[in-house]
Design an enzyme around this catalytic site. Structure first.
Site, PDB file in Angstrom:
ATOM      1  N   ARG A   1      -9.426  -2.330   3.269  1.00  0.00           N
ATOM      2  CA  ARG A   1      -8.504  -2.536   2.126  1.00  0.00           C
ATOM      3  C   ARG A   1      -8.657  -3.948   1.568  1.00  0.00           C
ATOM      4  NH1 ARG A   1      -7.284   2.182   3.391  1.00  0.00           N
ATOM      5  NH2 ARG A   1      -9.403   2.268   2.783  1.00  0.00           N
TER       6      ARG A   1
ATOM      7  N   SER B   1       0.794   3.887   0.093  1.00  0.00           N
ATOM      8  CA  SER B   1       1.198   3.134   1.287  1.00  0.00           C
ATOM      9  C   SER B   1       1.657   1.742   0.871  1.00  0.00           C
ATOM     10  CB  SER B   1       0.022   2.991   2.242  1.00  0.00           C
ATOM     11  OG  SER B   1      -0.394   4.265   2.645  1.00  0.00           O
TER      12      SER B   1
ATOM     13  N   GLU C   1       0.409  -3.677   0.870  1.00  0.00           N
ATOM     14  CA  GLU C   1      -0.837  -3.219   0.236  1.00  0.00           C
ATOM     15  C   GLU C   1      -0.845  -3.470  -1.275  1.00  0.00           C
ATOM     16  OE1 GLU C   1      -2.800   0.735   1.203  1.00  0.00           O
ATOM     17  OE2 GLU C   1      -2.659   0.823  -0.985  1.00  0.00           O
TER      18      GLU C   1
END
Ligand SMILES: Cc1cc2nc3c(=O)[nH]c(=O)nc-3n(C[C@H](O)[C@H](O)[C@H](O)COP(=O)(O)OP(=O)(O)OC[C@H]3O[C@@H](n4cnc5c(N)ncnc54)[C@H](O)[C@@H]3O)c2cc1C
Length: 359
Positions: free
Chosen positions: A168, A246, A346
């Protein structure tokens, strides 16, 4: 301005993001041509105005006061495929809807993106956080991209090796945020290749459909079905629809720290853990949040956890960005208190939401 771009003022960003909260952009340009991006940068530079880049708004939380900046909404379209020996190089403009591109690749029998079905947003954002799901991420297929380098004010080509992809993460997210505006991305795909079935949940779903040797299209269907059951596709009729997916990334800890967390819950608690190549261990943020006492569907006024996914913070009528941030801080503090683990958000925050500081 040379008249080629249309500058809008005080434009709602809530309606341009999937969370549906936050104040307006002071200025906004919807760029359908690369020249409009360059014009917009010139316009902002001449006035000393900060610039923000928006794709589909599925990973951005905009503060309630909005942004005193020029927002460039990237709407470049088009895709081109070049077949070479045994591979296809698929180049897509940054404003192409991501899931349409995945569908296009799957229909043609080009393997490499099938597990990334159903992820909202546009192509240009996929390298930013190295979008991933169900055992695939874009770093496995991206060969390079074209971008405007805001430092040199030039269009540059970056090879995948220069993008510093991680879990990520990428050059564009942590090392040089906001320096590059992605114009197009090239993915190397495998015509006639087998689908990637690396993830147990996906394998089980395919098995339940009696598919021992699934096609790319069948893997795409299963991924979308699994995601829909978790409210992880955008569905206008879903009460959990207003999220940014998320909210926290899975924490990656030193092996000793992961062992300490496991000792807190006991070895028989079945704590999910995935070893990383560098010896560290990735834990499940959702599991930690649940074990810290938070429940799916739990509400704090107009925001709460999704009823179908512990990691998604969802907005309901009347929610404001401040409510999202306050709830996220509460979840993060709960996990820190119970396990001593710091959860990193995130999504990207525009404006001050008090979430960038470690709990
Ligand atoms: C229901 C749901 C499920 C999701 N599931 C997943 C998942 O499984 N896996 C996953 O990885 N993510 C997931 N996400 C997060 C999100 O969809 C991805 O991060 C997506 O790539 C964001 O695309 P976007 O176009 O909406 O980007 P935006 O939200 O508009 O922007 C995100 C960031 O990228 C930057 N950016 C966007 N376009 C460009 C560009 N052309 N050039 C430079 N910077 C740019 C923005 O400035 C911002 O910093 C999910 C989100 C939702 C709402």
């Amino acid at each position: 301005m040379d008249g080629a771009m249309t500058l809008l003022e005080r434009v709602s960003l809530a309606s341009r993001t999937t969370l549906g909260v936050g104040g307006p952009a002071r200025w906004l340009v919807k760029a359908r041509k690369e020249a409009e991006i360059l014009d917009a940068l010139d316009w902002a530079a001449a006035r000393g105005v900060p610039v923000r880049v928006l794709g589909g708004g599925s990973n951005v939380v905009v503060a309630d006061e909005g942004v005193e900046a020029l927002v460039i909404q990237v709407a470049l379209r088009g895709r081109v495929a070049r077949e070479t020996a045994g591979t296809v190089e698929l180049t897509a403009a940054a404003g192409e809807p991501w899931d349409e591109l995945v569908g296009h690749a799957v229909e043609r029998g080009w393997a490499g993106l099938e597990c990334l079905s159903g992820i909202p947003g546009l192509v240009g954002a996929t390298p930013i956080q190295n979008v991933g799901a169900y055992g695939q991420d874009v770093s496995q297929t991206v060969t390079g991209l074209r971008a405007v380098d805001r430092q040199s004010r030039r269009v540059v080509m970056l090879a995948a090796s220069e993008c510093r992809f991680g879990y990520r993460d990428s050059l564009f997210r942590s090392a040089e945020p906001e320096r590059f505006i992605v114009l197009d991305v090239t993915y190397r795909l495998r015509p006639g290749g087998a689908p990637a079935v690396r993830y147990t949940e996906l394998a089980r779903h395919l098995e339940s459909r009696g598919l021992a040797a699934p096609t790319l299209a069948q893997v795409r269907e299963s991924v979308i079905e699994i995601r829909r059951a978790k409210s992880m596709v955008l569905d206008p009729g879903d009460p959990n629809r207003r999220s940014c997916g998320s909210f926290f990334v899975n924490p990656v800890l030193a092996a000793a720290d992961a062992a300490r967390v496991e000792a807190l819950v006991g070895a028989d608690a079945g704590m999910p853990r995935w070893p990383e190549p560098d010896g560290r261990v990735k834990l499940s943020a959702a599991w930690l949040i649940e074990r810290a006492g938070f429940r799916r569907g739990e509400r704090a006024g107009p925001v709460g956890l999704s009823t179908r996914h512990t990691l998604a913070i969802v907005c309901h009528d009347g929610a404001r960005a401040g409510d999202v941030a306050a709830f996220a801080r509460r979840v993060r503090a709960g996990v820190a208190e119970r396990f001593g683990v710091h959860l990193a958000p995130e999504p990207v925050f525009w404006g001050s939401l008090g979430l960038d500081v470690p709990a």
